[in-house]
Design a protein around this motif. Sequence first.
Motif, PDB file in Angstrom:
ATOM      1  N   ILE A 265      10.588   1.046 -12.527  1.00  0.00           N
ATOM      2  CA  ILE A 265      10.027   1.589 -12.294  1.00  0.00           C
ATOM      3  C   ILE A 265      10.431   1.280 -10.895  1.00  0.00           C
ATOM      4  N   ILE A 266      11.391  -0.116 -10.824  1.00  0.00           N
ATOM      5  CA  ILE A 266      11.733   0.001  -9.149  1.00  0.00           C
ATOM      6  C   ILE A 266      12.628   1.123  -9.416  1.00  0.00           C
ATOM      7  N   ALA A 267      13.764   0.933 -10.516  1.00  0.00           N
ATOM      8  CA  ALA A 267      14.519   2.029 -10.422  1.00  0.00           C
ATOM      9  C   ALA A 267      14.929   3.390  -9.267  1.00  0.00           C
ATOM     10  N   VAL A 268      12.627   4.128 -10.505  1.00  0.00           N
ATOM     11  CA  VAL A 268      12.479   5.297  -9.833  1.00  0.00           C
ATOM     12  C   VAL A 268      12.096   5.190  -8.425  1.00  0.00           C
ATOM     13  N   LEU A 269      11.205   4.467  -7.970  1.00  0.00           N
ATOM     14  CA  LEU A 269      10.088   3.993  -7.051  1.00  0.00           C
ATOM     15  C   LEU A 269      11.353   3.290  -5.574  1.00  0.00           C
ATOM     16  N   GLY A 270      12.049   2.220  -6.455  1.00  0.00           N
ATOM     17  CA  GLY A 270      13.307   1.773  -5.214  1.00  0.00           C
ATOM     18  C   GLY A 270      13.826   2.588  -4.331  1.00  0.00           C
ATOM     19  N   SER A 271      14.280   3.616  -5.923  1.00  0.00           N
ATOM     20  CA  SER A 271      15.407   4.760  -4.584  1.00  0.00           C
ATOM     21  C   SER A 271      15.354   5.564  -3.870  1.00  0.00           C
ATOM     22  N   ILE A 272      13.531   5.872  -4.318  1.00  0.00           N
ATOM     23  CA  ILE A 272      12.949   7.314  -2.757  1.00  0.00           C
ATOM     24  C   ILE A 272      12.579   6.071  -2.191  1.00  0.00           C
ATOM     25  N   LEU A 273      11.774   5.556  -1.656  1.00  0.00           N
ATOM     26  CA  LEU A 273      11.550   4.872  -1.016  1.00  0.00           C
ATOM     27  C   LEU A 273      12.348   3.862  -0.034  1.00  0.00           C
ATOM     28  N   SER A 274      13.073   3.896  -0.486  1.00  0.00           N
ATOM     29  CA  SER A 274      14.841   3.215   0.374  1.00  0.00           C
ATOM     30  C   SER A 274      15.442   4.295   1.024  1.00  0.00           C
ATOM     31  N   GLY A 275      15.036   5.277   0.531  1.00  0.00           N
ATOM     32  CA  GLY A 275      16.189   6.550   0.872  1.00  0.00           C
ATOM     33  C   GLY A 275      17.655   7.114   0.322  1.00  0.00           C
ATOM     34  N   VAL A 276      17.683   6.181  -0.803  1.00  0.00           N
ATOM     35  CA  VAL A 276      18.602   6.424  -1.808  1.00  0.00           C
ATOM     36  C   VAL A 276      18.835   7.108  -2.255  1.00  0.00           C
ATOM     37  N   ALA A 277      18.091   8.068  -2.891  1.00  0.00           N
ATOM     38  CA  ALA A 277      17.682   9.110  -3.750  1.00  0.00           C
ATOM     39  C   ALA A 277      16.508  10.479  -3.467  1.00  0.00           C
ATOM     40  N   THR A 278      16.569  11.293  -3.910  1.00  0.00           N
ATOM     41  CA  THR A 278      15.523  12.060  -3.083  1.00  0.00           C
ATOM     42  C   THR A 278      14.366  11.595  -4.696  1.00  0.00           C
ATOM     43  N   PRO A 279      13.431  12.288  -4.772  1.00  0.00           N
ATOM     44  CA  PRO A 279      12.346  12.050  -5.491  1.00  0.00           C
ATOM     45  C   PRO A 279      13.286  13.132  -6.743  1.00  0.00           C
TER      46      PRO A 279
ATOM     47  N   GLU B  59      -5.643   6.846   6.939  1.00  0.00           N
ATOM     48  CA  GLU B  59      -4.282   6.026   7.669  1.00  0.00           C
ATOM     49  C   GLU B  59      -3.589   4.852   5.504  1.00  0.00           C
ATOM     50  N   LEU B  60      -5.007   5.360   4.998  1.00  0.00           N
ATOM     51  CA  LEU B  60      -5.033   4.570   3.461  1.00  0.00           C
ATOM     52  C   LEU B  60      -3.759   5.290   2.998  1.00  0.00           C
ATOM     53  N   ALA B  61      -4.129   7.193   3.400  1.00  0.00           N
ATOM     54  CA  ALA B  61      -2.822   7.581   2.577  1.00  0.00           C
ATOM     55  C   ALA B  61      -1.728   8.328   4.014  1.00  0.00           C
ATOM     56  N   THR B  62      -1.815   8.241   4.733  1.00  0.00           N
ATOM     57  CA  THR B  62      -0.666   8.759   6.015  1.00  0.00           C
ATOM     58  C   THR B  62      -0.336   7.526   6.333  1.00  0.00           C
ATOM     59  N   TRP B  63      -0.548   6.049   6.578  1.00  0.00           N
ATOM     60  CA  TRP B  63       0.225   5.234   6.308  1.00  0.00           C
ATOM     61  C   TRP B  63       1.522   5.321   6.873  1.00  0.00           C
ATOM     62  N   LEU B  64       1.775   4.245   5.606  1.00  0.00           N
ATOM     63  CA  LEU B  64       2.787   3.837   4.980  1.00  0.00           C
ATOM     64  C   LEU B  64       4.405   5.081   4.476  1.00  0.00           C
ATOM     65  N   PRO B  65       3.653   6.263   4.543  1.00  0.00           N
ATOM     66  CA  PRO B  65       4.733   7.556   4.683  1.00  0.00           C
ATOM     67  C   PRO B  65       5.528   7.587   5.987  1.00  0.00           C
ATOM     68  N   SER B  66       4.081   7.425   7.145  1.00  0.00           N
ATOM     69  CA  SER B  66       4.885   6.382   8.968  1.00  0.00           C
ATOM     70  C   SER B  66       5.423   5.810   9.023  1.00  0.00           C
ATOM     71  N   VAL B  67       5.459   5.167   8.175  1.00  0.00           N
ATOM     72  CA  VAL B  67       6.219   4.186   8.340  1.00  0.00           C
ATOM     73  C   VAL B  67       7.449   4.110   8.129  1.00  0.00           C
ATOM     74  N   ILE B  68       7.546   4.182   6.802  1.00  0.00           N
ATOM     75  CA  ILE B  68       9.036   4.957   6.040  1.00  0.00           C
ATOM     76  C   ILE B  68      10.045   5.913   6.337  1.00  0.00           C
ATOM     77  N   TYR B  69       8.760   7.368   6.627  1.00  0.00           N
ATOM     78  CA  TYR B  69      10.517   8.559   7.520  1.00  0.00           C
ATOM     79  C   TYR B  69       9.485   8.232   8.367  1.00  0.00           C
ATOM     80  N   ASP B  70       9.392   7.756   9.169  1.00  0.00           N
ATOM     81  CA  ASP B  70       9.096   7.791  10.924  1.00  0.00           C
ATOM     82  C   ASP B  70      10.289   7.240  11.437  1.00  0.00           C
TER      83      ASP B  70
END
Length: 461
Positions: free
Chosen positions: A257-271, A450-461
């Motif tokens: 899970i860390i390898a898959v989601l972590g690589s996406i959230l950190s910006g290292v890899a696309t989905p 914001e329960l759905a939109t807050w986290l993407p705005s923090v990570i990708y903006d």
Amino acid sequence: MIELLPIWLFVAVCICLMFGYPVAFSLGGTALIFAGVGSFMGVFDGVFLEALPNRLFGIIRNETLIAVPLFVLMGVLLEKSKLAEKLLESMAMLFGTLRGGLGISVILVGALLAASTGIVGATVVTMGMISLPTMLRRGYDPALAAGTICATGTLGQIIPPSIALVLLGDVMSNAFQKAQLEMGIFSPKTVSVGDLFVGALIPGLILVVLYIVYVSMVAWLQPHKAPAVSKEELRQGATESVAIMLIKGLVPPLALIIAVLGSILSGVATPTEASGVGALGAAILAFASGKLNLVTLKDVVYSTTKVTSMVFLILVGASLFSLVFRGFGGEELIHEFFNGLPGGVFSAMIIVMIVMFLLGFILDFIEITFVVVPIVAPVLLAMGLDPVWLGIMMAINLQTSFLTPPFGFALFYLRGVAPPELKTSSIYKGVIPFIGIQIFVLILLTVWPELATWLPSVIYD
């Protein structure tokens, strides 16, 4: 009458599906028949079908969709590696001595499986085969046990990396671009599969927490429905300590899970790239467990090819359907209907959610994603809705539909592997509280987007 041809086209497809015809051929075949009749009557312009080759070529070139076979491969590999059995044993050791402990273990394991495989059917079937007999044998109420397993299995619909979110993200991206063009907005902003993955994390975790709270409340108020299991009974046959079993059972899926989601959230890899990481990681786990051999590999490749072929064939049929639907003026009809509603965007959203919920009784999420979402999403997005929020709402809505009696897909999956002594009525009764929880989460998302939109705005903006 002619103005209603798009509606008749949609109704004809639903009738074909209810008679059991394959989805892809129902979509494509019905669309071609209506196109032929429309051309003969002079109400359909064949120029719309000329766009089909470009559509199909676009499907082949779509890098996002590469994630589909890779995530499916990851899920099938994990299923064959018996990872869930080890994980459930270790979780049962940890929580089993508490009231409702086995139920909590099932929810946690199901959530981890959902985050590892992203396939609803695989999670329900796997948990049904492994945990249901254990829960029944140790005195759990049949309705509570069945409801917990069904509801937990549907978490694969919303917890990333979900196949549903991959497909929904691709369709929502196209719908968002279309809506912007219709509004005359030329913005570099897009919506991606990664946005939906991140946006789904908080709602998914809320569902898991509420499931655990419900099972804990039942265990506290009605102990006979979710009894604690003695430590001696849990340890029967075990040759290792709880800590060792927990490490062996928990570390591999968490690492994946860390390898898959972590690589996406950190910006290292696309989905798409992360799906490759997940497939490779699942293969390593299967090999390390000693379950990966030529026979297993053959089964894995066959299952992956079968599911992938089904998805892409449905996508081809849906592309043909959408072109004919547009040729009959279906999009204009939907626009006029939604814009004429007295409640505006709120009424339009309510109607779309109800229709998708009802269609979830007869259609799988793939058909709904490829057929219904491209029709309604551009209109709703043009009315000002956030694409990430809309995608998460649709995903949870379909998750609720798949859980609702008498036609919910999760109920059929569990019925297929449940012992004969478990009554179907018990399954139906058990899922009702979990349906209420999912509807409550939909209301929460409506009140606080914001329960759905807050986290993407923090990570990708």
